[in-house]
Design a protein around this motif. Structure first.
Motif, mmCIF file in Angstrom:
data_model
loop_
_atom_site.group_PDB
_atom_site.id
_atom_site.type_symbol
_atom_site.label_atom_id
_atom_site.label_comp_id
_atom_site.label_asym_id
_atom_site.label_seq_id
_atom_site.Cartn_x
_atom_site.Cartn_y
_atom_site.Cartn_z
ATOM 1 N N MET A 194 0.823 -1.211 0.000
ATOM 2 C CA MET A 194 0.000 0.000 0.000
ATOM 3 C C MET A 194 0.852 1.254 0.000
ATOM 4 N N ARG A 195 1.966 1.216 0.726
ATOM 5 C CA ARG A 195 2.868 2.374 0.752
ATOM 6 C C ARG A 195 3.482 2.601 -0.636
ATOM 7 N N SER B 178 -4.394 4.206 -0.106
ATOM 8 C CA SER B 178 -3.925 4.651 1.207
ATOM 9 C C SER B 178 -4.632 5.926 1.647
ATOM 10 N N PHE C 136 -1.787 5.815 6.601
ATOM 11 C CA PHE C 136 -1.165 5.012 5.560
ATOM 12 C C PHE C 136 -0.476 5.883 4.520
ATOM 13 N N SER C 137 -1.085 6.985 4.166
ATOM 14 C CA SER C 137 -0.575 7.810 3.068
ATOM 15 C C SER C 137 0.502 8.775 3.551
ATOM 16 N N ASP D 142 0.902 4.167 -2.797
ATOM 17 C CA ASP D 142 0.755 5.568 -2.399
ATOM 18 C C ASP D 142 1.886 6.419 -2.972
ATOM 19 N N CYS E 85 -8.107 5.042 2.602
ATOM 20 C CA CYS E 85 -8.043 4.303 3.863
ATOM 21 C C CYS E 85 -7.974 5.261 5.047
#
Length: 206
Positions: free
Chosen positions: A16-17, A27, A191-192, A20, A30
């Protein structure tokens, strides 16, 4: 987000990173839709830490659709893809041809310079309930049979991985007093990379 309403964890959190960093949306959405954020494996070294979030599925869908539908220069057309529009294959390579668009289930065509297939669980999808099986996609959607056949004719092997759906139980049947609390991190880590905080405020649960 059809079965397990969570994001991240060991391995997938790193993915996910990376999405992003390429300006992907998951992300960011999220961080706008989660209800419980926690870094796993805190007792171990940073190399194995894994950020995970439990998501409000309806909120995630609303926020994602809002972001996509308001993206400049992006046209959204919903429809099931039944076949690919292909150029004539090379005589000595029957599977070597160029994709120039897609055919939708209603027979209409969409031409394109490039076509990206995200196969998911729909290609010749099957649902297993107990000992019964029947063709289906996710949440009652129809499986994609024609597209699977097209890919096989091109020489691709179409397989299927088993996915499991968590059981649904009635909230009234659970004795919460004997269960352990899993309290979210406070402050929660987004997350982002573009966000400094997540949207939800962590209340004291002690």
């Amino acid at each position: 987000m059809s079965c397990n309403p969570s994001f991240g964890g060991i391995g997938k959190g790193h993915l996910m990173r990376e999405v992003d960093a390429l300006d992907g949306l998951c992300s960011r959405i999220c961080d706008q839709s989660g209800v419980h954020y926690k870094v796993l494996n805190r007792r171990k070294g940073p190399a194995v830490w894994g950020l995970r979030a439990q998501i409000d599925r309806k909120l995630y869908k609303q926020n994602m659709q809002k972001e996509i539908l308001n993206t400049p220069l992006l046209t959204v057309q919903e429809g099931a893809v039944e076949d690919l529009i292909l150029t004539e294959p090379e005589p000595e390579h029957t599977g070597k041809c160029r994709v120039s668009g897609v055919v939708l289930v209603d027979g209409s065509t969409v031409y394109a310079e490039s076509v990206i297939l995200t196969t998911g669980t729909f290609l010749r999808g099957m649902i297993v309930i107990g000992l019964e099986t029947h063709p289906a996609g996710r949440l009652g959607d129809q499986p994609s049979i024609g597209l699977a056949q097209t890919l096989e004719k091109l020489g691709f092997v179409v397989g299927r991985l088993k996915t499991g759906t968590p059981p649904r139980i009635a909230k009234e049947s659970i004795n919460f007093s004997i269960l352990n609390k899993h309290i979210p991190d406070n402050p929660s880590i987004p997350f982002s990379f573009t966000n400094e905080t997540v949207w939800i405020k962590i209340l004291s649960l002690h």
